[in-house]
Design an enzyme around this catalytic site. Sequence first.
Site, PDB file in Angstrom:
ATOM      1  N   ASP A   1       9.194   2.691  -0.411  1.00 12.91           N
ATOM      2  CA  ASP A   1       8.188   3.305   0.448  1.00 12.91           C
ATOM      3  C   ASP A   1       8.506   2.873   1.883  1.00 12.91           C
ATOM      4  O   ASP A   1       8.126   1.791   2.314  1.00 12.91           O
ATOM      5  CB  ASP A   1       6.792   2.861   0.034  1.00 12.91           C
TER       6      ASP A   1
ATOM      7  N   LYS B   1       5.194   8.853   9.179  1.00 12.83           N
ATOM      8  CA  LYS B   1       5.036   8.293  10.507  1.00 12.83           C
ATOM      9  C   LYS B   1       5.916   8.969  11.563  1.00 12.83           C
ATOM     10  O   LYS B   1       5.562   9.974  12.120  1.00 12.83           O
ATOM     11  CB  LYS B   1       5.305   6.780  10.484  1.00 12.83           C
TER      12      LYS B   1
ATOM     13  N   TYR C   1       0.846  -1.191   0.000  1.00 13.56           N
ATOM     14  CA  TYR C   1       0.000   0.000   0.000  1.00 13.56           C
ATOM     15  C   TYR C   1       0.879   1.239   0.000  1.00 13.56           C
ATOM     16  O   TYR C   1       1.824   1.344   0.789  1.00 13.56           O
ATOM     17  CB  TYR C   1      -0.889  -0.002   1.247  1.00 13.56           C
TER      18      TYR C   1
END
Length: 428
Positions: free
Chosen positions: A241, A269, A146
């Site tokens: 990613d 994050k 994702y």
Amino acid sequence: MPMRTAKSRSLFERAQKLIPGGVDSPVRAFKSVGASPLFIARASGSRLTDVDGNTFIDYVMSWGPLIHGHAPKGLVTAISRVARGGTSFGAPSPLEVALAERVCRLMPSIERVRFVNSGTEAAMSALRVARAATGRDGVMKFQGCYHGHADAFLVQAGSGALTFGVPNSPGVTPGASADTLVASYNDLESVHRLFAAHHDRIAAVIVEPIAGNMGVVPPSGGFLRGLRDVCTAHGALLIFDEVISGFRAAPGGAQAIHGVRPDLTCLGKIIGGGLPVGAYGGRADLMALVSPSGPVYQAGTLSGNPLAMTAGIWCLDRLTPKLYRHLAALGTRLAGGLADAARDAGVALQVNAVGSVLTPFFTEQPVRDYASATSADTDRYARFFREMLARNIYPPPSQFEAWFLSAAHTVKDVEKTIAAAKAAMRHV
């Protein structure tokens, strides 16, 4: 005593009249685990407390950024101090320079970095740079990985899309998805086949170097190196990613652990410390394409805002070897304890763990890709989730999400969680 839920249920009823599905991000709805979401009132350390007064040991940790725990005093003090001087300027500040210096020093492949406001924005922007640099349109991604909800990436997506069994989202045009090629994670042959058929179309290969959105799936030996080699051979860019793995797996992310240097990296994050943030960066010549240095346009009013930059600086400055040893020890103990609890109950379970992130999959076969991840028994996970919640443990409300540990978790927390799992496994 049964868990109190009246206030959360009332809030959810109100929310469903105003917000699609009653939540602002799909997995929060608890639909895949057959429950109603809890509305959180406050959090501290390793604990969440909901509006009904129930307190839980938290393994969601805001989906990963809270490596130092909920609301550490030093972080709250730093954010409060800088907020008094302004929350957003829409202009440069010294804080974004300071955080950029830290990111470039820690991440092996990043020579230049641009801050944005989410992982989705980072991945979308990195792909735009790759297309500009190569003059090609295609992107190769992997089943179950994702990269946010930009159109090009919502093809065989992981995480929330897997939770609802809708890997292709309505509203994504055929033209957007036509440029996306999908390979199998940990399967270099599938990558070589796509390059053989589309070598002149592929601008970039984007991958989670440690998959975290079909549950935790580590890369097999040679997989990341093989991606680097095939991209170099075909003139395509390699994008890591590392929104989840960056600064979680190690101070230099998965790329430092595996010794593989991507051309571009997406981050998020932890560099926001619980505030909205993202970043993309990489080779200086590629990032020079980004406006105003070059022609690739990308902008954001809140990009580099002082609150997020302050949180990022505070968090990165406290990533010590001692912290990573602590997290790894807790992760190993928790993973082993969950596996033991399942074995004692005669329940098929595979636990994938990398440092402070892990996923227990209710399946007999080892999990190394999308197909094996989706072999997991989601109904059994749902029962396990409800049993754990009833014992004041808050795991992710999806089989296909990672569990996260933090500096605030203790050995006592982990032992209490293992004891709860032993009891829960008898009912799944």
